[in-house]
Design a protein around this motif. Structure first.
Motif, PDB file in Angstrom:
ATOM      1  N   PHE A 145      47.177  76.379 -68.978  1.00  0.00           N
ATOM      2  CA  PHE A 145      48.511  76.303 -68.377  1.00  0.00           C
ATOM      3  C   PHE A 145      48.878  74.849 -68.097  1.00  0.00           C
ATOM      4  O   PHE A 145      49.977  74.391 -68.416  1.00  0.00           O
ATOM      5  N   LEU A 146      47.935  74.097 -67.522  1.00  0.00           N
ATOM      6  CA  LEU A 146      48.215  72.719 -67.128  1.00  0.00           C
ATOM      7  C   LEU A 146      48.376  71.789 -68.326  1.00  0.00           C
ATOM      8  O   LEU A 146      49.026  70.750 -68.224  1.00  0.00           O
ATOM      9  N   GLY A 152      53.253  72.235 -69.349  1.00  0.00           N
ATOM     10  CA  GLY A 152      52.060  71.992 -68.536  1.00  0.00           C
ATOM     11  C   GLY A 152      52.219  70.776 -67.639  1.00  0.00           C
ATOM     12  O   GLY A 152      52.727  69.737 -68.066  1.00  0.00           O
ATOM     13  N   LEU A 153      51.764  70.915 -66.393  1.00  0.00           N
ATOM     14  CA  LEU A 153      51.902  69.817 -65.429  1.00  0.00           C
ATOM     15  C   LEU A 153      51.175  68.558 -65.896  1.00  0.00           C
ATOM     16  O   LEU A 153      51.731  67.464 -65.917  1.00  0.00           O
ATOM     17  N   TYR A 154      49.905  68.718 -66.296  1.00  0.00           N
ATOM     18  CA  TYR A 154      49.131  67.546 -66.707  1.00  0.00           C
ATOM     19  C   TYR A 154      49.615  66.981 -68.039  1.00  0.00           C
ATOM     20  O   TYR A 154      49.634  65.762 -68.238  1.00  0.00           O
TER      21      TYR A 154
END
Lengths: 312, 278
Positions: A145-146, A152-154
């Motif tokens: 997910f990241l 994705g956040l990252y």
């Protein structure tokens, strides 16, 4: 198992009435306590072990019930000449060195930092330990997910800072680095916890004496602290190493060995051989070679326990 | 070392580094929990959204549509029963092992530890064939047996370490007073290692609750556990991240809670007795 029935030594007092009865029954009190667990354990370990050995010398048919056909050393000669399996071992070694190496480095660093503070140490330690209790499958899925390239956040952070703009789990090197870092995120806390316990048990007088002698932080760390906790460091390393060979859930749930085999470590290869290609005989040979590695590690661990006087 | 003369560097450096470490550790977890309360539209926003109106829609969908209750039940039964069996047998055998001296004790200890450390991939293989032959595939009983392969040796080993730390003098005194060996164990030794029992139980529970490899190979429609439910939300075409983060939160939260309850004794448990804490 017969060894369990051996006589016990003098923990009991002079009026230890049960002694003669014990002799008559053949099994000591301790033996009777151990018998149920060790019987179950024998069923759970010796039987499957003999079975995997048998599988490794067989061609295994699964259609209409399981059939084992004697294949002599076929699976074993194949194992030692299989370039793909060799590549997986190599990848496992790199993955192992990268994850365990980073975890040791960061874990020791974080433990030293935590050791410096007094107020809030336990609260902070609790927060830092959280990843350790997570199901690795959730760590893998969360990592996916990241690192998703669109939301994705990252991935977004890496893109905005210009560090990496590609598809993270799609690039061979990036995917390998990503699964490595997920493992490091999850298991560094374990090293922190163990090393912190080691630091807390250092004799205060030694540290104070060296402090008065005027040694600075780094020379104290190198010449006094690290030698004092070296035993604990070895235990941390061994514990983590044995588990690193056991688990493969993070890779299964992120890249499942891909892209282009970049993350196909040896447990992933075994699983694929056994349960996708259903070549159970060959998978058994791979499994036994993994078992050999973990038995060697367990042996080193036992020796370490004995050296520390902790073999109980 | 707390009064090291690092001066300004230390006074500022330590908190800054610790803050960075905390962020690194906590952000993914926070992000997961946050995402589980995010409206679907905001989940895949680019750039990622921090402000949103919380919603329970993902938990609602999980609870109503996906038979999550079945997965929870399977997880609780498989992990719970294997934990109870492992801890019960482990207490008995751990005490027996700690209080006995016999030739070959080293070998028994080594057998126990190497069973615990055997690579899961290598254990799955023979168990799969054995379970297939004994109709244990797809059953919760099969999972309980599979979890015992690592929980039982772990429990014996750890309880042995906890009991061995207990001076035998107390039990000896009880024996002198006329107690039987069993009474000395049950009334004297066992109550003194209750924290150890709790730690062992928690760790057994965490290991089996979190298992994916065994459950994905052995469980069928009637015995699938929560980690399997989570992984099944990932399909070729689409991943419902709202539900996935919600189920992730459900899987993770209870284990963090029970894990932190026994934090003081975790070191002993996780190092298999090689390092003791506080």
């Amino acid at each position: 198992m017969g060894a369990v029935a051996a006589p016990k030594t003098a923990t009991a007092g002079p009026r230890d009435a049960p002694a003669p009865k014990r002799r008559r029954r053949g099994l000591s009190f301790e033996g009777r306590l151990m018998a149920p667990a060790l019987t179950v354990l024998a069923l759970l370990s010796i039987f499957p072990f003999l079975y995997i050995v048998a599988l490794s010398f067989s061609r295994v048919g699964l259609l209409g019930g399981i059939s084992l056909e004697w294949a002599a050393f076929d699976n074993w000669t194949r194992l030692f000449s299989d370039g793909a399996v060799g590549a997986s071992w190599l990848r496992s070694v790199v993955y192992f060195v990268a994850t365990v190496g980073l975890e040791m480095f960061l874990g020791v660093g974080i433990a030293l930092l935590l050791h410096e503070i007094v107020r809030g140490r336990n609260v902070l330690l609790s927060a830092l330990l959280m990843p350790m209790f997570m199901a690795p499958v959730i760590v893998g899925l969360l990592g996916r997910f990241l690192t998703d390239s669109t939301y994705g956040l990252y991935a977004w952070v890496l893109r905005e800072t210009g560090i990496y703009t590609g598809e993270i789990l799609g690039g061979t090197t990036a995917a390998f680095v990503a699964v490595t870092l997920m493992d490091v995120w999850q298991w560094t806390p374990l090293i922190t916890l163990i090393v912190l316990a080691g630091l807390a048990s250092m004799p205060k007088s030694v540290i104070e004496a060296s402090s008065i002698d005027g040694a600075n932080y780094w020379s104290r760390l190198r010449h006094i602290v690290l030698p004092l906790i070296s035993g604990v460091l070895i235990v941390a390393l061994l514990i983590r190493s044995m588990d690193a060979i056991r688990y493969f859930d993070i890779i299964t749930n992120t890249t499942n060995g891909g892209p282009a085999d970049a993350t196909k470590t040896i447990p992933i290869r075994l699983y694929e051989t056994g349960f996708r290609f259903f070549d159970l005989g060959y998978a058994a040979a791979i499994g036994l070679s993994m078992l050999a590695v973990s038995i060697i590690l367990a042996n080193v661990f036992m020796n370490q326990l004995k050296r520390r006087g902790l073999a109980k | 070392m707390s009064d090291a003369r690092g001066g300004v560097g230390k006074r500022i450096g330590v908190p800054v580094l610790l803050a960075a470490v905390t962020l690194w550790t906590v952000v993914p977890l926070l992000w997961m929990v946050m995402s589980s309360f995010k409206p679907s539209g905001d989940l895949t926003a680019d750039p990622p959204k921090v402000g949103f109106t919380p919603t329970l829609e993902h938990y609602d969908t999980l609870l109503s549509g996906n038979n999550i209750g079945g997965y929870v039940t399977n997880s609780v039964i498989a992990a719970g029963v294997s934990t109870v069996i492992a801890v019960a047998l482990g207490c008995l055998a751990g005490y027996g092992l700690a209080r006995s001296r016999f030739r070959g004790k080293d070998h028994v200890a080594f057998w126990i530890i190497s069973t615990r450390m055997a690579p899961i991939a290598a254990v799955v293989l023979p168990l799969f064939v054995i379970f297939r032959a004994t109709d244990l595939l797809g059953t919760t009983l099969g999972l309980i047996v599979a979890y015992l392969t690592f929980n039982l040796p772990f429990a014996i080993w750890i309880m042995n370490a906890f009991f061995a730390d207990l001076p035998p003098a107390l039990e000896e005194a009880a024996l002198v007073d006329g107690a039987t060996r069993w009474q000395a164990f049950r009334r004297i030794a066992l109550p003194l290692v209750l924290p150890g029992v709790a730690t062992t139980a928690v760790l057994c529970l965490v290991f089996s609750w979190n298992d994916y490899a065994f459950a994905s190979t052995f469980s069928g429609p009637d015995s699938q556990t929560l980690p399997i439910a989570a992984s099944q939300l990932v399909t070729q075409t689409e991943i419902d991240w709202g539900q996935l983060t919600a189920i992730g939160t459900i899987v993770v939260a209870p284990m963090i809670v029970v894990g932190l309850i026994v934090r003081r004794w975790l070191v002993t448990g996780l190092t298999l007795g090689a390092v003791t804490g506080e």
